[in-house]
Design a protein around this motif. Structure first.
Motif, PDB file in Angstrom:
ATOM      1  N   ASP A 208       0.843  -1.194   0.000  1.00 52.21           N
ATOM      2  CA  ASP A 208       0.000   0.000   0.000  1.00 52.21           C
ATOM      3  C   ASP A 208       0.880   1.246   0.000  1.00 52.21           C
ATOM      4  N   LEU A 209       0.681   2.132  -0.980  1.00 51.77           N
ATOM      5  CA  LEU A 209       1.455   3.370  -1.063  1.00 51.77           C
ATOM      6  C   LEU A 209       0.588   4.608  -0.840  1.00 51.77           C
ATOM      7  N   ALA A 210      -0.638   4.416  -0.388  1.00 52.07           N
ATOM      8  CA  ALA A 210      -1.491   5.560  -0.076  1.00 52.07           C
ATOM      9  C   ALA A 210      -0.967   6.256   1.174  1.00 52.07           C
ATOM     10  N   VAL A 274      -0.079   0.572  -9.316  1.00 47.94           N
ATOM     11  CA  VAL A 274      -1.471   1.006  -9.455  1.00 47.94           C
ATOM     12  C   VAL A 274      -1.593   2.409  -8.866  1.00 47.94           C
ATOM     13  N   LEU A 275      -2.098   3.343  -9.664  1.00 50.56           N
ATOM     14  CA  LEU A 275      -2.232   4.735  -9.228  1.00 50.56           C
ATOM     15  C   LEU A 275      -3.688   5.191  -9.172  1.00 50.56           C
ATOM     16  N   GLY A 276      -4.610   4.248  -9.173  1.00 54.10           N
ATOM     17  CA  GLY A 276      -6.015   4.597  -9.035  1.00 54.10           C
ATOM     18  C   GLY A 276      -6.499   5.480 -10.168  1.00 54.10           C
ATOM     19  N   LYS A 277      -7.354   6.438  -9.829  1.00 49.18           N
ATOM     20  CA  LYS A 277      -7.918   7.354 -10.823  1.00 49.18           C
ATOM     21  C   LYS A 277      -7.308   8.738 -10.643  1.00 49.18           C
ATOM     22  N   GLU A 346      -8.606   8.871  -6.374  1.00 49.93           N
ATOM     23  CA  GLU A 346      -9.280   7.649  -5.926  1.00 49.93           C
ATOM     24  C   GLU A 346      -8.331   6.472  -6.041  1.00 49.93           C
ATOM     25  N   GLY A 347      -8.309   5.619  -5.001  1.00 46.36           N
ATOM     26  CA  GLY A 347      -7.423   4.470  -4.980  1.00 46.36           C
ATOM     27  C   GLY A 347      -7.976   3.290  -5.756  1.00 46.36           C
TER      28      GLY A 347
END
Length: 379
Positions: A208-210, A274-277, A346-347
């Motif tokens: 997780d990179l959030a 993954v970079l979401g939206k 957004e994730g």
């Protein structure tokens, strides 16, 4: 009527904005019809969006509450036994603090069951009047609006904050502390289904990179370099629109950067970033090398909206030997926003094994109602 105009603009949807301009230009039949239509559509939209979420832990009900401001209140071991107990969601005026404007804090303790570690968790706090910072077990996980002296309200924004697994105390007690500032009228956790949720069909990452990323407005290709010094940049949360955090309705170029370490156990695995939206278009760099892009960043990016790139989930395949395992890696994301809300909003945000990523999309089933409620109404 100004309050409703502001609501429409904060929704970040082009159909809502079209409706806003229709109202401003007097294209509806009467003031009464304007009020009724806006209220009905807002309620429909809230109900429609609620269908996308699965509740994991309810946080509605009793919270500890105290007016004033002390950053020690964010600490999980802070002694709040002498605080008032009030109900949320509800304005603090309705809970006995009638006439109070200023800073206040909410705190609530909950137990995180072992099952939470298998979910992509989002803290949903509904609407907060006016500005907030949210801490989980002492870690800042989200903020909307800006506190005085550079005050900027975010009264109309619905709060949804990603919860990093590393901040959860699985199997034990957890403490949420919310710092709030209200400038006038009602204040506090006003409305919404407070709780921990997972979006239905959410992708589950391996790393997780959030969280907090470095952020800078402007555009400089040197900002992609791994060794670039970004220590003077702002810190903002990812995922979240940048307008809600920098107190500025900014359109144009901006960059995000994050340093992170990949465990040695990932070595030899094929991975996807993954970079979401992202609103609206982007280029992604890893350790100075471009690994992907969405939208036309060459020529005239003002034409960004021709394919609605902001709706697309970004997944960029990482070339072999680009990651350094057990050492620092840097991801840099160049973003262009052409209108209204912008940024990585957004994730999920992080790394996932390629085999899991491709399996997710093979099995992905779009929601039965894929369109936003405003698209259904105005199509």
């Amino acid at each position: 009527m100004t309050i409703f105009y502001n609501y429409l603009l904060t929704c970040g949807n082009r159909y809502m904005r079209e409706f806003y301009f229709a109202l401003k230009n007097g294209k509806t039949e009467s003031m009464l019809s304007k009020y009724i239509l806006v209220i009905v559509l807002a309620l429909l939209n809230a109900e429609y969006k609620a269908q996308d979420w699965q509740r994991l832990v309810s946080l509605k009900g009793f919270w500890k509450f105290s007016i004033g401001d002390d950053m020690n209140r964010a600490k999980p071991n802070y002694d709040d036994k002498d605080w008032e107990t009030i109900t949320a969601p509800s304005s603090w005026e309705n809970e006995g603090f009638n006439g109070y404007d200023g800073h206040a804090w909410y705190r609530k303790t909950f137990v995180a069951s072992g099952d939470l570690k298998n979910h992509t968790v989002t803290l949903r706090l509904g609407r907060i009047d006016d500005v907030d910072e949210v801490y989980l077990n002492g870690y800042l996980i989200g903020a909307t609006g800006t506190f005085p002296p550079e005050y900027n309200t975010a009264y109309f924004a619905w709060r949804e904050y990603h919860v990093p697994q590393k901040y959860l105390n699985i199997g034990g007690e957890n403490v949420i502390a919310i710092r709030v500032y209200d400038s006038q009228l009602e204040g506090g956790l006003i409305e919404g289904d407070l709780g921990l949720y997972e979006k239905k069909g959410a992708m589950r990452l391996d790393l997780d990179l959030a969280g907090q990323w470095s952020f800078e407005k402007g555009d400089d290709k040197d900002w992609k370099e791994k060794n670039y010094d970004d220590k003077m940049w702002d810190k903002i949360f990812v995922p979240a629109h940048w307008e809600r955090q920098i107190g500025d309705d900014y359109d144009g170029f901006a960059w995000y950067r994050l340093s992170f370490t990949v465990p040695q156990s990932f070595k030899g695995k094929k991975l996807v970033l993954v970079l979401g939206k992202i609103d609206d278009i982007d280029e992604a760099y890893l350790n100075g090398k471009q690994i992907g892009s969405t939208g036309n960043m060459k020529g005239d990016p003002i034409r960004y909206d021709t394919r609605s790139e902001y709706k697309l989930t970004r997944g960029y395949f990482i070339p072999d030997d680009l990651l350094e395992y057990g050492k620092e890696n840097v991801v840099a994301v160049r973003v262009y926003d052409g209108f209204r809300d912008g940024g990585i909003y957004e994730g999920p945000i992080g790394l996932i094994e390629q085999s899991k990523y491709t399996k997710y999309w093979r099995n992905y089933k779009p929601p039965k109602q894929k369109k936003d409620i405003w698209e259904l109404i105005f199509q």
